[in-house]
Design an enzyme around this catalytic site. Sequence first.
Site, mmCIF file in Angstrom:
data_model
loop_
_atom_site.group_PDB
_atom_site.id
_atom_site.type_symbol
_atom_site.label_atom_id
_atom_site.label_comp_id
_atom_site.label_asym_id
_atom_site.label_seq_id
_atom_site.Cartn_x
_atom_site.Cartn_y
_atom_site.Cartn_z
ATOM 1 N N ASN A 237 -12.912 -3.078 2.863
ATOM 2 C CA ASN A 237 -14.272 -2.603 2.486
ATOM 3 C C ASN A 237 -15.036 -2.654 1.287
ATOM 4 O O ASN A 237 -14.787 -2.529 0.002
ATOM 5 C CB ASN A 237 -13.507 -1.075 2.562
ATOM 6 C CG ASN A 237 -12.365 -0.618 3.499
ATOM 7 O OD1 ASN A 237 -12.922 -1.352 4.902
ATOM 8 N ND2 ASN A 237 -11.363 -0.639 3.465
ATOM 9 N N GLU B 91 -12.623 3.313 -1.474
ATOM 10 C CA GLU B 91 -11.934 4.213 -2.553
ATOM 11 C C GLU B 91 -11.587 4.218 -3.570
ATOM 12 O O GLU B 91 -11.811 4.803 -4.532
ATOM 13 C CB GLU B 91 -10.238 5.374 -1.791
ATOM 14 C CG GLU B 91 -11.445 5.790 -0.655
ATOM 15 C CD GLU B 91 -10.394 7.016 0.551
ATOM 16 O OE1 GLU B 91 -8.960 6.345 0.514
ATOM 17 O OE2 GLU B 91 -9.960 7.322 1.992
ATOM 18 N N HIS C 89 -10.603 -5.551 -3.125
ATOM 19 C CA HIS C 89 -9.244 -5.864 -3.103
ATOM 20 C C HIS C 89 -9.351 -6.097 -1.153
ATOM 21 O O HIS C 89 -9.994 -5.745 -0.637
ATOM 22 C CB HIS C 89 -8.226 -4.718 -3.429
ATOM 23 C CG HIS C 89 -8.740 -3.129 -2.937
ATOM 24 N ND1 HIS C 89 -9.658 -2.476 -3.347
ATOM 25 C CD2 HIS C 89 -8.575 -2.552 -1.384
ATOM 26 C CE1 HIS C 89 -9.977 -1.759 -2.901
ATOM 27 N NE2 HIS C 89 -9.393 -1.581 -1.321
ATOM 28 N N ASP D 55 0.787 -1.299 0.090
ATOM 29 C CA ASP D 55 -0.074 0.063 -0.101
ATOM 30 C C ASP D 55 0.801 1.234 0.197
ATOM 31 O O ASP D 55 1.811 1.158 0.497
ATOM 32 C CB ASP D 55 -0.940 0.160 1.160
ATOM 33 C CG ASP D 55 -2.334 0.567 0.983
ATOM 34 O OD1 ASP D 55 -3.191 0.512 1.231
ATOM 35 O OD2 ASP D 55 -1.633 2.209 1.211
ATOM 36 N N ILE D 56 0.469 2.722 -1.144
ATOM 37 C CA ILE D 56 1.587 4.185 -1.147
ATOM 38 C C ILE D 56 0.873 4.521 0.554
ATOM 39 O O ILE D 56 2.362 5.035 0.873
ATOM 40 C CB ILE D 56 1.073 3.778 -2.099
ATOM 41 C CG1 ILE D 56 1.705 5.483 -2.914
ATOM 42 C CG2 ILE D 56 -0.559 4.949 -1.551
ATOM 43 C CD1 ILE D 56 1.339 5.893 -3.811
ATOM 44 N N HIS E 186 -7.324 -5.643 2.476
ATOM 45 C CA HIS E 186 -5.884 -5.303 3.016
ATOM 46 C C HIS E 186 -5.540 -6.254 3.464
ATOM 47 O O HIS E 186 -6.132 -6.510 4.416
ATOM 48 C CB HIS E 186 -6.556 -4.284 3.782
ATOM 49 C CG HIS E 186 -6.746 -2.932 2.850
ATOM 50 N ND1 HIS E 186 -5.758 -1.590 2.491
ATOM 51 C CD2 HIS E 186 -8.120 -2.409 2.539
ATOM 52 C CE1 HIS E 186 -7.054 -0.411 1.686
ATOM 53 N NE2 HIS E 186 -7.569 -1.462 2.175
HETATM 54 P P1 5GP Z 1 -10.254 1.090 0.163
HETATM 55 O O1 5GP Z 1 -10.416 2.380 1.002
HETATM 56 O O2 5GP Z 1 -10.264 1.887 -1.181
HETATM 57 O O3 5GP Z 1 -9.797 0.454 1.236
HETATM 58 O O4 5GP Z 1 -8.703 1.229 -0.526
HETATM 59 C C1 5GP Z 1 -7.663 1.712 -1.143
HETATM 60 C C2 5GP Z 1 -6.705 1.889 -0.590
HETATM 61 O O5 5GP Z 1 -4.993 2.082 -1.814
HETATM 62 C C3 5GP Z 1 -5.476 2.734 0.126
HETATM 63 O O6 5GP Z 1 -5.340 1.919 1.478
HETATM 64 C C4 5GP Z 1 -4.432 3.335 -0.105
HETATM 65 O O7 5GP Z 1 -3.216 3.755 0.698
HETATM 66 C C5 5GP Z 1 -4.442 2.350 -1.294
HETATM 67 N N1 5GP Z 1 -3.793 3.377 -2.744
HETATM 68 C C6 5GP Z 1 -3.983 4.563 -3.575
HETATM 69 N N2 5GP Z 1 -3.879 4.400 -4.511
HETATM 70 C C7 5GP Z 1 -2.743 3.223 -4.603
HETATM 71 C C8 5GP Z 1 -1.415 3.737 -5.803
HETATM 72 O O8 5GP Z 1 -1.262 4.826 -6.772
HETATM 73 N N3 5GP Z 1 -0.002 3.063 -4.875
HETATM 74 C C9 5GP Z 1 -1.206 2.193 -4.275
HETATM 75 N N4 5GP Z 1 0.283 1.113 -4.044
HETATM 76 N N5 5GP Z 1 -1.637 1.776 -3.256
HETATM 77 C C10 5GP Z 1 -2.452 2.997 -3.689
#
Ligand code: 5GP
Length: 116
Positions: free
Chosen positions: A87, A95, A100, A30-31, A102
């Site tokens: 999520n 988001e 996906h 994760d970034i 985590h």
């Molecule tokens: P969500 O809220 O959709 O469950 O989690 C999305 C995750 O994707 C977040 O933890 C965010 O930090 C990660 N993320 C968003 N954009 C990127 C990206 O371009 N590269 C990586 N490696 N992670 C990302």
Amino acid sequence: MKDCIFCKIASGEIPAQVVYEDEQVVAFNDINPVAPVHILLIPRLHIPSFNDIIPEHKELIGHLAWAAGKLARLKNINEKGYRLIMNCGRDGGQEIIHLHFHLLGGRPLGSSLVAD
Ligand code: 5GP
Ligand code: ZN
């Protein structure tokens, strides 16, 4: 899927720290990590969210779960424990609209079911 950031990571169009990949799934750091181990696991197939899983995806989702367990062992967090989060939708805090998991670990994560 055009304009999906995770599809672009899966195809290599956008760089990521890939920790595992095969013909069906990709896993990358994760970034914006919230734990020492914070890996995102995605199917290569663009499935928008948990709501969109259909019977044809059952093997793929099982494979994704298997890969998460494999990575937990690879990252040496299997014995101490870890958390898998998915999520879904706006209220679920999703988001990126590409399904996906985590995989979080490497520190005690607390016992709260809701991560604020
Ligand atoms: P969500 O809220 O959709 O469950 O989690 C999305 C995750 O994707 C977040 O933890 C965010 O930090 C990660 N993320 C968003 N954009 C990127 C990206 O371009 N590269 C990586 N490696 N992670 C990302
Ligand atoms: Zn996608």
